[in-house]
Design a protein around this motif. Structure first.
Motif, PDB file in Angstrom:
ATOM      1  N   ASN A  98     -49.889 -29.416  -6.480  1.00 49.02           N
ATOM      2  CA  ASN A  98     -49.351 -30.773  -6.451  1.00 49.02           C
ATOM      3  C   ASN A  98     -47.828 -30.821  -6.640  1.00 49.02           C
ATOM      4  OD1 ASN A  98     -49.573 -29.839  -9.017  1.00 49.02           O
ATOM      5  ND2 ASN A  98     -50.659 -31.611  -9.855  1.00 49.02           N
ATOM      6  N   PRO A 120     -45.249 -29.194  -4.361  1.00 53.52           N
ATOM      7  CA  PRO A 120     -44.920 -28.305  -3.232  1.00 53.52           C
ATOM      8  C   PRO A 120     -43.563 -27.622  -3.405  1.00 53.52           C
ATOM      9  CG  PRO A 120     -45.531 -30.515  -2.463  1.00 53.52           C
ATOM     10  CD  PRO A 120     -45.520 -30.572  -3.945  1.00 53.52           C
ATOM     11  N   ARG A 174     -44.069 -24.583  -5.349  1.00 55.75           N
ATOM     12  CA  ARG A 174     -44.837 -23.592  -4.615  1.00 55.75           C
ATOM     13  C   ARG A 174     -43.954 -22.884  -3.588  1.00 55.75           C
ATOM     14  NH1 ARG A 174     -50.156 -22.073  -4.408  1.00 55.75           N
ATOM     15  NH2 ARG A 174     -50.552 -20.938  -2.487  1.00 55.75           N
ATOM     16  N   ASN A 175     -43.128 -23.666  -2.914  1.00 57.55           N
ATOM     17  CA  ASN A 175     -42.245 -23.057  -1.916  1.00 57.55           C
ATOM     18  C   ASN A 175     -41.200 -22.159  -2.552  1.00 57.55           C
ATOM     19  OD1 ASN A 175     -43.605 -24.445   0.028  1.00 57.55           O
ATOM     20  ND2 ASN A 175     -42.154 -26.168   0.062  1.00 57.55           N
TER      21      ASN A 175
END
Ligand code: ADP
Ligand code: MG
Length: 623
Positions: free
Chosen positions: A154, A156, A159-160
């Motif tokens: 949730n 991003p 995460r990137n």
């Protein structure tokens, strides 16, 4: 006027707080492993998929949780480990903030299975982004299993922000090793993408270190041990000759918790003073035990830094404990039966039999006879010869020294030549100067000076050689036809499993440089062929430095991967400043440099040479 301050919704607050605890998959690994240790487990399994981006799972056989605790453990500041502020100063557990699970559950899909020993049934619970999704009763073995999937699903942006699998995995291995090293009495195993990377049976500290770092670690270690009122120290340091170029295996544990401490690191380095080659780093595994009330762990959220009450005493004790052990080790070789004992005998006596001193008396000696050479001593009457003899035999002891002294000081005038006008002027005769034009010099074992038409060329030998080797490696890697030299006896090199993993990833590129791998398994590699410009004795150094440079990640595309390998190998192999080069070698190096595509700079973009024109020189003299 309307108010503008609002309280953040819980899930937002949790996400923000999570950022502090969970930076990457490795942070989850650390928290889950530490919880398992705190739960008294004797067997802990770590299962990772895709460097933790898909799955981090920890299974333990510890005390498990009740139904209520299974729900409560995800609440912020829910902890079973401290109750009062004072407890903070008597910590015996890894966790104490009660933040980890709340944070992890806020930013991932978490599945918990847990059962206490005395219960028939356990609890199976799923929580995603801080929301409880399901809760069941289940038949489970004793202990706890946490699965953390889709980390940062949730967020991003976070995460990137994660690095390549290699990098993230490296971090996970680091965390795993730290916890495993701190608890040799616990059986740890580690599976990554289905293959088992570590299987560490219950053992002692030394065995645990060897099991993790494999191969020849055992013979490299010297034990250290010290007990004082403020600290107990035990552990191992590496023998000075095994020091590495890279800062690799350096671990401090305080009360079985891994910590970083530049200050204590300095104490270790101080103990090695004078024993290490420039810039090389010893390995160490040092376990400190201090009374919990003399440290403060609460100063950093990820808890790898702590504060000691009496840092300077700790420094002194640690340094002297290591010094002592290294000293003992340095004494040891004298008792070593394999040592060539002749090395201990001074001067040239080693091959001579012992003999009794003799006194020779020259009975014909007459001190009053005039044709004798004058004897240079003021010895009263009679004993001239005796004295003389004695002097001679004592002189014999210093034979070596005397010769040396003679070499240094010269005997007399014949040997010493002062620079005369004549000599000086000869230097400037025409033909001499011309001869010098074609001559190459090495100065300070660092620069090669080559007179050229317009003036002179000054080449940095190390950088120039880096450039030459770099281009050679790059060419052979890109055209896939490196020459390799077959080894008569294949080399067997030991590496840690993390290093072996890197090697297997790098293998295709290494093969292109000329390496021939006969075998790679989970603790060593056997190499049967080498690139032509690497000698057998250099191999382990070259690979070690390469692994060190790439430990934070191998470039993803093969072009930059080749580039990094070529750079690293060129750097390891290039002639160093301080190396003497023959005239032929100097010449080859200069020719090689100017045959390069880009001779002006080293692979690291530093100038390889400069020129000084005659005008430049003239200007200097005009001052
Ligand atoms: P902390 O470790 O700081 O207490 P955590 O959020 O990591 O905080 O864990 C919260 C609580 O959940 C712990 O205090 C412990 O009671 C319980 N817990 C977590 N992991 C386990 C486990 N593997 N086995 C048993 N209990 C656990
Ligand atoms: Mg915890």
């Amino acid at each position: 006027m309307s108010s503008i301050i609002q309280l953040l919704p819980d899930h937002v607050a949790n996400q923000i707080a999570a950022g502090e605890v969970v930076q990457r998959p490795a942070s989850v690994v650390k928290e889950l492993l530490e919880n398992a240790v705190d739960a008294g487990a004797t067997d802990i399994k770590l299962i990772i998929k895709d460097a933790g981006k898909t799955l981090v799972q920890v299974i333990d056989n510890g005390k498990g949780m009740s139904v209520t605790d299974a729900r409560l453990c995800f609440a912020r500041h829910a902890t079973s480990k401290i109750r009062l502020a004072e407890d903070l100063f008597a910590l015996h557990t890894k966790g104490f903030r009660g933040e980890a699970l709340a944070s992890i559950a806020a930013i991932a899909h978490v599945e918990l299975k847990t059962k206490q020993d005395q219960e028939e049934l356990g609890t199976h619970l799923i929580i995603e982004g801080s929301k409880f999704v399901s809760q069941d009763v289940a038949v489970l073995p004793k202990g706890t299993s946490f699965s953390v999937k889709n980390l940062f699903f949730n967020i991003p942006a976070r995460r990137n922000f994660l690095k390549s699998d290699t990098v993230e995995h490296r971090h996970i291995v680091d965390e795993f090793q730290r916890v495993a090293l701190a608890h040799p009495n616990i059986h740890f195993s580690y599976y990554h993408n289905g293959s088992d990377l570590f299987n560490l049976p219950q053992s002692n500290f030394r065995q645990r270190i060897v099991n993790i770092f494999a191969g020849k670690t055992n013979e490299k270690l010297v034990p250290i041990q010290e007990t004082t009122e403020i600290v107990g120290i035990q552990g191992f340091v590496s023998k000075p000759e095994f020091a590495k170029k890279s800062k690799g295996e350096q671990f401090f544990f305080v009360n079985n918790r891994f910590i970083k401490s530049p200050y204590l690191h300095h104490a270790v380095m101080a103990a090695y003073e004078g024993l290490l080659k420039d810039g090389s780093q010893p390995s160490y595994f040092i376990y400190l035990d201090v009374p919990p009330n003399t440290i403060d762990i609460n100063i950093h959220p990820t808890k790898t830094e702590i504060k000691f009450d009496d840092e300077s005493a700790l420094y002194a004790i640690l340094r002297s404990a290591i010094k002592h052990s290294l000293g003992q080790f340095n004494v040891a070789p004298i008792l070593d039966f394999e040592r060539d004992s002749s090395l201990d005998t001074p001067y040239s006596y080693k091959d001579q039999e012992g003999s009794f001193p003799t006194i020779q008396i020259d009975t014909a000696f007459n001190p009053f006879a005039t044709d004798e050479k004058p004897v240079r001593f003021s010895g009263g009457s009679g004993g001239g010869s005796y004295k003389k003899e004695e002097t001679a035999s004592w002189e014999g002891l210093y034979t070596g020294l005397k010769q040396e002294a003679e070499m240094v000081f010269g005997t007399t005038e014949e040997d010493i030549q002062f620079e005369t006008e004549e000599v000086t002027s000869r230097l400037f005769e025409e033909h001499e100067v011309e001869k010098a034009e074609s001559k190459i010099y090495q100065i300070h074992k660092k620069y090669i000076v080559n007179p050229i038409k317009s003036g002179m060329l000054i080449v940095d030998q190390n950088r120039a050689h880096q450039r030459v080797l770099y281009e050679q490696f790059l060419t052979s890697m890109t055209v896939h036809q490196a020459a390799s030299q077959q080894l008569l006896f294949p080399l067997n090199l030991y590496f840690s499993s993390a290093e072996l993993e890197l090697i297997s990833e790098l293998k295709p590129s290494l093969v292109n440089t000329g390496f021939v791998f006969e075998e790679t398994n989970d603790e060593h590699v056997i190499i049967s062929g080498l690139p032509v410009n690497i000698s057998e004795s250099d191999v382990s150094k070259v690979l070690e430095e390469l692994l060190n440079e790439l430990q934070h990640g191998i470039p993803e595309n093969s072009f930059s991967q080749n580039d990094s390998i070529a750079k690293s190998m060129a750097k390891s192999l290039a002639v160093k400043t301080g190396a003497y080069l023959t005239e032929k070698e100097q010449e080859n190096l200069i020719n090689g440099l100017f045959a390069c595509k880009d001779p002006n700079v080293s692979p690291f973009q530093k100038p390889t040479f400069i020129t000084l024109s005659v005008e430049d020189l003239d200007k200097k003299f005009a001052l």
